[in-house]
Design an enzyme around this catalytic site. Sequence first.
Site, PDB file in Angstrom:
ATOM      1  N   TYR A  43       0.800  -1.212   0.000  1.00  0.00           N
ATOM      2  CA  TYR A  43       0.000   0.000   0.000  1.00  0.00           C
ATOM      3  C   TYR A  43       0.839   1.272   0.000  1.00  0.00           C
ATOM      4  O   TYR A  43       0.980   1.937  -0.995  1.00  0.00           O
ATOM      5  CB  TYR A  43      -0.978  -0.063   1.174  1.00  0.00           C
ATOM      6  CG  TYR A  43      -1.594   1.239   1.539  1.00  0.00           C
ATOM      7  CD1 TYR A  43      -2.223   2.014   0.567  1.00  0.00           C
ATOM      8  CD2 TYR A  43      -1.539   1.716   2.836  1.00  0.00           C
ATOM      9  CE1 TYR A  43      -2.778   3.229   0.894  1.00  0.00           C
ATOM     10  CE2 TYR A  43      -2.104   2.920   3.164  1.00  0.00           C
ATOM     11  CZ  TYR A  43      -2.713   3.678   2.196  1.00  0.00           C
ATOM     12  OH  TYR A  43      -3.252   4.879   2.526  1.00  0.00           O
ATOM     13  N   TYR A  75     -11.343  -3.975   2.454  1.00  0.00           N
ATOM     14  CA  TYR A  75     -12.002  -4.128   3.752  1.00  0.00           C
ATOM     15  C   TYR A  75     -12.973  -5.308   3.780  1.00  0.00           C
ATOM     16  O   TYR A  75     -13.621  -5.556   4.786  1.00  0.00           O
ATOM     17  CB  TYR A  75     -12.790  -2.853   4.088  1.00  0.00           C
ATOM     18  CG  TYR A  75     -11.962  -1.651   4.499  1.00  0.00           C
ATOM     19  CD1 TYR A  75     -10.921  -1.181   3.711  1.00  0.00           C
ATOM     20  CD2 TYR A  75     -12.256  -0.967   5.682  1.00  0.00           C
ATOM     21  CE1 TYR A  75     -10.196  -0.057   4.095  1.00  0.00           C
ATOM     22  CE2 TYR A  75     -11.539   0.152   6.067  1.00  0.00           C
ATOM     23  CZ  TYR A  75     -10.504   0.600   5.259  1.00  0.00           C
ATOM     24  OH  TYR A  75      -9.797   1.704   5.629  1.00  0.00           O
ATOM     25  N   HIS A  89     -13.231   7.335   7.884  1.00  0.00           N
ATOM     26  CA  HIS A  89     -11.974   7.506   7.147  1.00  0.00           C
ATOM     27  C   HIS A  89     -11.803   8.973   6.785  1.00  0.00           C
ATOM     28  O   HIS A  89     -12.802   9.699   6.637  1.00  0.00           O
ATOM     29  CB  HIS A  89     -12.032   6.656   5.854  1.00  0.00           C
ATOM     30  CG  HIS A  89     -10.681   6.390   5.248  1.00  0.00           C
ATOM     31  ND1 HIS A  89      -9.980   7.331   4.549  1.00  0.00           N
ATOM     32  CD2 HIS A  89      -9.906   5.265   5.259  1.00  0.00           C
ATOM     33  CE1 HIS A  89      -8.830   6.814   4.142  1.00  0.00           C
ATOM     34  NE2 HIS A  89      -8.746   5.552   4.562  1.00  0.00           N
ATOM     35  N   GLY A  90     -10.577   9.407   6.596  1.00  0.00           N
ATOM     36  CA  GLY A  90     -10.317  10.767   6.101  1.00  0.00           C
ATOM     37  C   GLY A  90     -10.823  10.882   4.665  1.00  0.00           C
ATOM     38  O   GLY A  90     -10.852   9.883   3.936  1.00  0.00           O
ATOM     39  N   THR A 122      -6.597  15.755   7.683  1.00  0.00           N
ATOM     40  CA  THR A 122      -5.770  16.746   8.375  1.00  0.00           C
ATOM     41  C   THR A 122      -4.401  16.844   7.702  1.00  0.00           C
ATOM     42  O   THR A 122      -3.641  15.880   7.707  1.00  0.00           O
ATOM     43  CB  THR A 122      -5.555  16.326   9.851  1.00  0.00           C
ATOM     44  OG1 THR A 122      -6.813  15.990  10.413  1.00  0.00           O
ATOM     45  CG2 THR A 122      -4.884  17.417  10.655  1.00  0.00           C
ATOM     46  N   ASP A 204      28.136  -2.776 -22.122  1.00  0.00           N
ATOM     47  CA  ASP A 204      28.001  -3.461 -20.832  1.00  0.00           C
ATOM     48  C   ASP A 204      29.159  -4.460 -20.663  1.00  0.00           C
ATOM     49  O   ASP A 204      28.954  -5.673 -20.733  1.00  0.00           O
ATOM     50  CB  ASP A 204      26.631  -4.169 -20.824  1.00  0.00           C
ATOM     51  CG  ASP A 204      26.345  -4.905 -19.531  1.00  0.00           C
ATOM     52  OD1 ASP A 204      27.017  -4.623 -18.525  1.00  0.00           O
ATOM     53  OD2 ASP A 204      25.439  -5.765 -19.544  1.00  0.00           O
TER      54      ASP A 204
HETATM   55  C1  SPV Z   1      21.685  -6.530 -16.372  1.00  0.00           C
HETATM   56  O1  SPV Z   1      20.563  -6.037 -16.242  1.00  0.00           O
HETATM   57  O2  SPV Z   1      22.693  -5.866 -16.589  1.00  0.00           O
HETATM   58  C2  SPV Z   1      21.863  -7.977 -16.238  1.00  0.00           C
HETATM   59  C3  SPV Z   1      20.754  -8.869 -16.618  1.00  0.00           C
HETATM   60  O3  SPV Z   1      22.943  -8.408 -15.919  1.00  0.00           O
HETATM   61  S1  SPV Z   1      21.023  -9.330 -18.241  1.00  0.00           S
HETATM   62  O4  SPV Z   1      21.136  -8.144 -19.057  1.00  0.00           O
HETATM   63  O5  SPV Z   1      19.875 -10.154 -18.640  1.00  0.00           O
HETATM   64  O6  SPV Z   1      22.247 -10.109 -18.292  1.00  0.00           O
HETATM   65 MG    MG Z   2      24.472  -6.990 -15.969  1.00  0.00          MG
END
Ligand code: SPV
Ligand code: MG
Length: 431
Positions: A43, A75, A89-90, A122, A204
């Site tokens: 929530y 509820y 309730h508010g 409030t 990466d």
């Molecule tokens: C990332 O998000 O960098 C990961 C997951 O390592 S993957 O890209 O699927 O390898």
């Molecule tokens: Mg990664």
Amino acid sequence: MKTVYTCFCTEMIHEGHRNILRHASQYGRVIVGALSDRALIRYNRFPSIPQEDRIKLYRSLEGVDNVVLQDDMGYEDVLSLIRPDYVIHGDNWKTGPEAAIREQVLQKLKAYGGELIEVPYTSNAHTRKIDRQLREKLAMPEYRRKRLRQLIGICPVVKAIEAHSGLTGLIAEKTIIEQDGQLDQFDAMWVSSLCDSTAKGKPDIELVDMSSRLRTIDDIMEVTTKPIILDGDTGGMAEHFIYNVRTLERMGVSAVIIEDKKGLKKNSLFGNDVIQTQDDIESFSAKIRAAKQAQLTEDFMIIARIESLILERGMEDALTRAAAFVEAGADGVMIHSRKKDPAEILDFCDRFRKTDKTTPLVVVPSSFNTITEAELAAHGVNIVIYANQLTRSAFPAMQKTAEDILRFHRAKEVDDRLMPIKEIITLIDEL
Ligand code: SPV
Ligand code: MG
């Protein structure tokens, strides 16, 4: 005597709550529902005191006759059980995601002849300050760090979404939906190496160094409270990783996931289309052992990511590695696959769970995206990570906008799909 029911989810009482109780006691015996931890985290915010203590707190309040546990944001169950003459309730729930819950309450009351009383909400400098303090407390390292382990204990499945900036952090923090009378939101954030690198226009390949990754984490932490799982790539050299573990703990990061690869790391979704080398069990286990040794808190988690299915080394290899890495001290296992069909992931989970009932299991359903969270949980998965969907949705939208501005030599044609300036400036909280 008539009965009046109200539900509390706070852990700090202010004049708003007292006002509700004052009004309530004019109508009859007051029963306060304490929203359970399980319901509360779906929530609004994570509890920093356990539900037992919240119950005690509500019991001690003037005007309260009884306190019960409300285990659902809706509820329905509690009203069936208590059948109060009034719910109070508010009036703040008339709009926003809670409006659907209000509607449900009205229907239920109508069915048995109960009545809803709404008092003006409030909101003043003092109550806003208390709300802010409660939120800020959750951002403190000692609260944020342990929250992932707490969530694993409470949730059937912990849902994490990628964040790589303050803005994506805010989306992970604040996105909340209403569906079938229930509210839902993400539990945690994944600081993906892929998305962090992509946001910086870099591949990466562990090129974005730890200082830069820490800077990203800090940007996210500045504006959020939810726990952070860091994609730690290979973890680098064990001698360096132990220092990084200390830094991450100190910052309040909850977990780091490191993958059993060595040399030049490439993104797993390339699989064997590129050269990637898996680390051997002994050397990766030694890295885990050294990091667990260096770790200072009980809260922090070091999760071992197994690349055997990605690199097509087979299920047996994946299972052998999982057992070895847990033996070396890993606090969790992440199993990854780039197959569209979730079968091999489920097979791994089932076989892993035959011998290990407790070690948290993590999956990243980017390729096998037809499977639902509930199905994964049924196979013993504890954490589901949506690793890159925010970046992959934002990138084409931005690219198309840039192309259309070039095409039309003005911005009018793209305006319909843009967030109004008014909205974007209110997205950011001001102190
Ligand atoms: C990332 O998000 O960098 C990961 C997951 O390592 S993957 O890209 O699927 O390898
Ligand atoms: Mg990664």
